[in-house]
Design a protein around this motif. Structure first.
Motif, PDB file in Angstrom:
ATOM      1  N   THR A  73       1.345  -1.233  -0.214  1.00 52.75           N
ATOM      2  CA  THR A  73      -0.258  -0.541  -0.413  1.00 52.75           C
ATOM      3  C   THR A  73       1.049   1.421   0.007  1.00 52.75           C
ATOM      4  OG1 THR A  73      -0.283   0.119   2.368  1.00 52.75           O
ATOM      5  CG2 THR A  73      -2.088  -1.106   1.005  1.00 52.75           C
ATOM      6  N   GLN A  74       0.250   2.305  -0.431  1.00 53.06           N
ATOM      7  CA  GLN A  74       1.275   3.868  -0.970  1.00 53.06           C
ATOM      8  C   GLN A  74       0.017   4.750   0.385  1.00 53.06           C
ATOM      9  OE1 GLN A  74       1.994   4.775  -4.572  1.00 53.06           O
ATOM     10  NE2 GLN A  74       1.049   7.591  -3.861  1.00 53.06           N
ATOM     11  N   ARG A  75       1.631   5.405   0.990  1.00 52.12           N
ATOM     12  CA  ARG A  75       1.469   5.823   2.777  1.00 52.12           C
ATOM     13  C   ARG A  75       2.086   6.906   2.466  1.00 52.12           C
ATOM     14  NH1 ARG A  75       1.045   1.742   6.729  1.00 52.12           N
ATOM     15  NH2 ARG A  75       0.411   2.972   7.951  1.00 52.12           N
ATOM     16  N   VAL A  76       1.939   8.328   3.142  1.00 51.78           N
ATOM     17  CA  VAL A  76       3.135   9.369   3.156  1.00 51.78           C
ATOM     18  C   VAL A  76       3.793   8.818   4.759  1.00 51.78           C
ATOM     19  CG1 VAL A  76       3.640  11.491   3.118  1.00 51.78           C
ATOM     20  CG2 VAL A  76       2.386  10.455   1.751  1.00 51.78           C
ATOM     21  N   VAL A  77       5.438   9.399   5.138  1.00 52.28           N
ATOM     22  CA  VAL A  77       5.389   9.123   6.309  1.00 52.28           C
ATOM     23  C   VAL A  77       6.373  10.446   6.274  1.00 52.28           C
ATOM     24  CG1 VAL A  77       6.798   7.494   8.051  1.00 52.28           C
ATOM     25  CG2 VAL A  77       5.428   6.573   6.284  1.00 52.28           C
ATOM     26  N   TYR A  78       5.823  11.141   8.241  1.00 56.66           N
ATOM     27  CA  TYR A  78       6.735  11.710   8.384  1.00 56.66           C
ATOM     28  C   TYR A  78       8.175  11.372   9.505  1.00 56.66           C
ATOM     29  CZ  TYR A  78       2.889  15.162   8.234  1.00 56.66           C
ATOM     30  OH  TYR A  78       1.411  15.698   7.899  1.00 56.66           O
ATOM     31  N   PRO A  79       9.450  10.714   8.903  1.00 55.61           N
ATOM     32  CA  PRO A  79      10.391   9.821   8.557  1.00 55.61           C
ATOM     33  C   PRO A  79      11.169  10.523  10.034  1.00 55.61           C
ATOM     34  CG  PRO A  79      10.627  11.576   6.960  1.00 55.61           C
ATOM     35  CD  PRO A  79       9.421  11.300   6.818  1.00 55.61           C
ATOM     36  N   LYS A  80      11.537   9.994  11.271  1.00 51.43           N
ATOM     37  CA  LYS A  80      12.361  10.348  12.665  1.00 51.43           C
ATOM     38  C   LYS A  80      13.185   9.702  12.605  1.00 51.43           C
ATOM     39  CE  LYS A  80      12.718  13.342  16.115  1.00 51.43           C
ATOM     40  NZ  LYS A  80      12.221  14.439  16.381  1.00 51.43           N
ATOM     41  N   GLY A  81      13.305   8.474  11.984  1.00 50.21           N
ATOM     42  CA  GLY A  81      14.461   7.617  12.850  1.00 50.21           C
ATOM     43  C   GLY A  81      14.810   6.729  11.921  1.00 50.21           C
ATOM     44  N   LEU A  82      16.063   6.081  12.145  1.00 53.34           N
ATOM     45  CA  LEU A  82      15.602   4.615  12.132  1.00 53.34           C
ATOM     46  C   LEU A  82      16.533   3.297  13.454  1.00 53.34           C
ATOM     47  CD1 LEU A  82      18.646   4.691   9.018  1.00 53.34           C
ATOM     48  CD2 LEU A  82      16.854   3.750   8.862  1.00 53.34           C
ATOM     49  N   ILE A  83      16.454   2.828  12.911  1.00 52.13           N
ATOM     50  CA  ILE A  83      16.182   1.401  14.618  1.00 52.13           C
ATOM     51  C   ILE A  83      17.079   0.767  14.158  1.00 52.13           C
ATOM     52  CG2 ILE A  83      15.368   0.416  16.210  1.00 52.13           C
ATOM     53  CD1 ILE A  83      12.695   1.951  15.450  1.00 52.13           C
ATOM     54  N   PHE A  84      17.825  -0.179  14.591  1.00 52.58           N
ATOM     55  CA  PHE A  84      18.466  -1.268  14.159  1.00 52.58           C
ATOM     56  C   PHE A  84      18.085  -1.937  15.685  1.00 52.58           C
ATOM     57  CE2 PHE A  84      20.763   1.818  11.822  1.00 52.58           C
ATOM     58  CZ  PHE A  84      21.071   1.558  10.577  1.00 52.58           C
ATOM     59  N   ILE A  85      18.103  -3.629  15.245  1.00 52.46           N
ATOM     60  CA  ILE A  85      17.883  -4.322  16.159  1.00 52.46           C
ATOM     61  C   ILE A  85      17.867  -5.399  15.607  1.00 52.46           C
ATOM     62  CG2 ILE A  85      15.185  -5.515  17.974  1.00 52.46           C
ATOM     63  CD1 ILE A  85      13.765  -2.668  16.728  1.00 52.46           C
ATOM     64  N   ASP A  86      18.905  -5.952  16.366  1.00 52.96           N
ATOM     65  CA  ASP A  86      19.159  -7.406  15.826  1.00 52.96           C
ATOM     66  C   ASP A  86      19.873  -7.437  14.052  1.00 52.96           C
ATOM     67  OD1 ASP A  86      19.268  -8.598  17.888  1.00 52.96           O
ATOM     68  OD2 ASP A  86      16.733  -9.284  17.647  1.00 52.96           O
ATOM     69  N   ASN A  87      19.622  -8.151  13.555  1.00 52.02           N
ATOM     70  CA  ASN A  87      20.156  -7.651  11.826  1.00 52.02           C
ATOM     71  C   ASN A  87      19.173  -7.521  10.932  1.00 52.02           C
ATOM     72  OD1 ASN A  87      18.253 -10.045  12.272  1.00 52.02           O
ATOM     73  ND2 ASN A  87      19.730 -11.626  10.452  1.00 52.02           N
ATOM     74  N   MET A  88      17.927  -6.252  12.066  1.00 50.19           N
ATOM     75  CA  MET A  88      16.488  -5.602  11.518  1.00 50.19           C
ATOM     76  C   MET A  88      16.897  -4.244  11.030  1.00 50.19           C
ATOM     77  SD  MET A  88      14.466  -7.652   9.705  1.00 50.19           S
ATOM     78  CE  MET A  88      13.035  -6.988   9.523  1.00 50.19           C
ATOM     79  N   ILE A  89      16.329  -3.294   9.864  1.00 52.24           N
ATOM     80  CA  ILE A  89      16.787  -2.148  10.081  1.00 52.24           C
ATOM     81  C   ILE A  89      14.942  -1.803  10.169  1.00 52.24           C
ATOM     82  CG2 ILE A  89      17.036  -0.094   9.157  1.00 52.24           C
ATOM     83  CD1 ILE A  89      19.679  -1.810   7.919  1.00 52.24           C
ATOM     84  N   TYR A  90      14.611  -0.759  10.661  1.00 53.52           N
ATOM     85  CA  TYR A  90      13.313   0.066  11.262  1.00 53.52           C
ATOM     86  C   TYR A  90      12.597   1.261  10.610  1.00 53.52           C
ATOM     87  CZ  TYR A  90      12.451  -4.561  12.672  1.00 53.52           C
ATOM     88  OH  TYR A  90      11.905  -5.863  12.993  1.00 53.52           O
TER      89      TYR A  90
END
Length: 362
Positions: A198-215
């Protein structure tokens, strides 16, 4: 070489041009007269230009000392010594670079290469490898002999059991641009259980590194509100590997996204960067004695307490956040630990273990 006489440029440009023109070895050191061939060609103003050249060399030497803490610009005889009628000669020490290449930077890039080997997309990994090759080519001998250089072949990071998901370098580049420029981001996001993105608009804040995943953490679009709790309801985390497309929008994120309550540290303390209820709980475990040893070394919290029950069991109490990662860890400790409190968490872990047991029995 500069396209025009160095003397014709502004002072900052002259200093940089001089840096490029000066030889990189004592054997090739050149005098003021030789430098003047590139510095100035106005015979009517030769004396003034030569004096400016002397001042520029002094200024360049001062910059190297003040910024790089280096005596890389060498004068023969040495700076401050009386020339006594001799022609002073100048050169730049061959190992010097304005990239500030030293054992610390080489070590930094080396460790970045090792520790991110399994966490970055191929394009990022290659750029780090290329940088490391460049640094080592210029400083190989000195680095290998330095205290830090002796560690490079004695450290290694093993990959996670579950491998890193593939990341789209274009998506990563757009996320970086949006974050650094405080721009809104339009993404196509593939939820785990849905068929189509789905398409959406986001107000980005930062990146999270948890184990070997990036959010990617940020907010769904909404109007400003006097109550921060209402705005927090719009907070979301997106797995970067599930973002199939990302486009930076030419709109700034709203000012409220920059409030102190929405910094990454604040969001973490509020439990917004982890999955699960994220409610602070008083965890009490019954842990087999031999398995409890690693909790002495790596406690669950700063207020963790361990008491001996008997020769087989210890009791561990700690104030922790009730996250999905905590529950996953408790399940992994299945035959080694039992949740005593809170009862709600004990029920959740028991249900997961019974479900797993049913799969194996079948």
């Amino acid at each position: 070489m500069p396209a025009h006489p160095i003397a014709s440029y502004t002072k900052s440009a002259r200093l940089f041009a001089l840096y490029q023109c000066l030889p990189r070895s004592e054997a090739d050191a050149i005098s003021l007269t030789e430098l003047m061939q590139n510095y100035g060609d106005d015979s009517n103003n030769y004396t003034n230009e030569r004096k400016n050249l002397e001042n520029d060399l002094i200024g360049l030497n001062q910059i190297f000392n003040d910024i790089f803490y280096s005596d890389a610009l060498i004068r023969v005889p040495a700076w401050g010594q009386n020339i006594s009628g001799k022609a002073a000669r100048f050169y730049i020490e061959s190992r010097f670079s304005i990239d500030i290449i030293n054992e610390q930077t080489v070590f930094f890039w080396g460790m970045l290469d090792k520790y991110t080997a399994n966490y970055l997309p191929v394009s990022f990994k290659q750029s780090i490898t290329d940088k490391l090759t460049q640094l080592r080519r210029q400083e190989r001998d000195n680095f290998h002999q330095s205290p830090l250089g002796q560690w490079q072949d004695r450290l290694i990071t093993l990959p996670s059991i579950v491998q890193v998901p593939k990341l789209d370098s274009d998506v990563i580049a757009s996320i970086h641009q949006a974050l650094l420029q405080s721009r809104q981001l339009q993404i196509r996001y593939q939820k785990k259980w849905e068929g189509q993105p789905t398409q959406r608009v986001v107000y980005p804040k930062g990146l999270i590194f948890i184990d070997n995943m990036i959010y990617l953490t940020g907010f769904n679009p909404t109007d400003d509100h006097i109550d921060d709790k209402e705005l927090l309801k719009r907070h979301r985390n997106f797995a970067v590997n599930r973002i199939t497309e990302a486009v930076v929008i030419d709109k700034l994120i709203p000012d409220w996204v920059g409030r102190d309550v929405f910094t990454l540290d604040s969001l973490q303390k509020l439990g917004k960067l982890e999955f699960g209820e994220n409610i602070e709980i008083n965890l009490v475990l019954k842990v087999q004695k031999y398995a409890c040893q690693h909790l002495y070394e790596r406690p669950l919290s700063t207020d963790q307490q361990i008491t001996i029950i008997d020769d087989t069991w210890n009791q561990v109490s700690a104030t922790v956040a009730n996250t999905t990662r905590l529950q996953d860890w408790l399940v992994s400790m299945s035959q080694l630990a039992v949740v005593v409190e809170p009862s709600e968490l004990k029920t959740v872990i028991l249900e997961r273990l019974q479900s797993a047991l049913a799969l194996y029995e079948n």
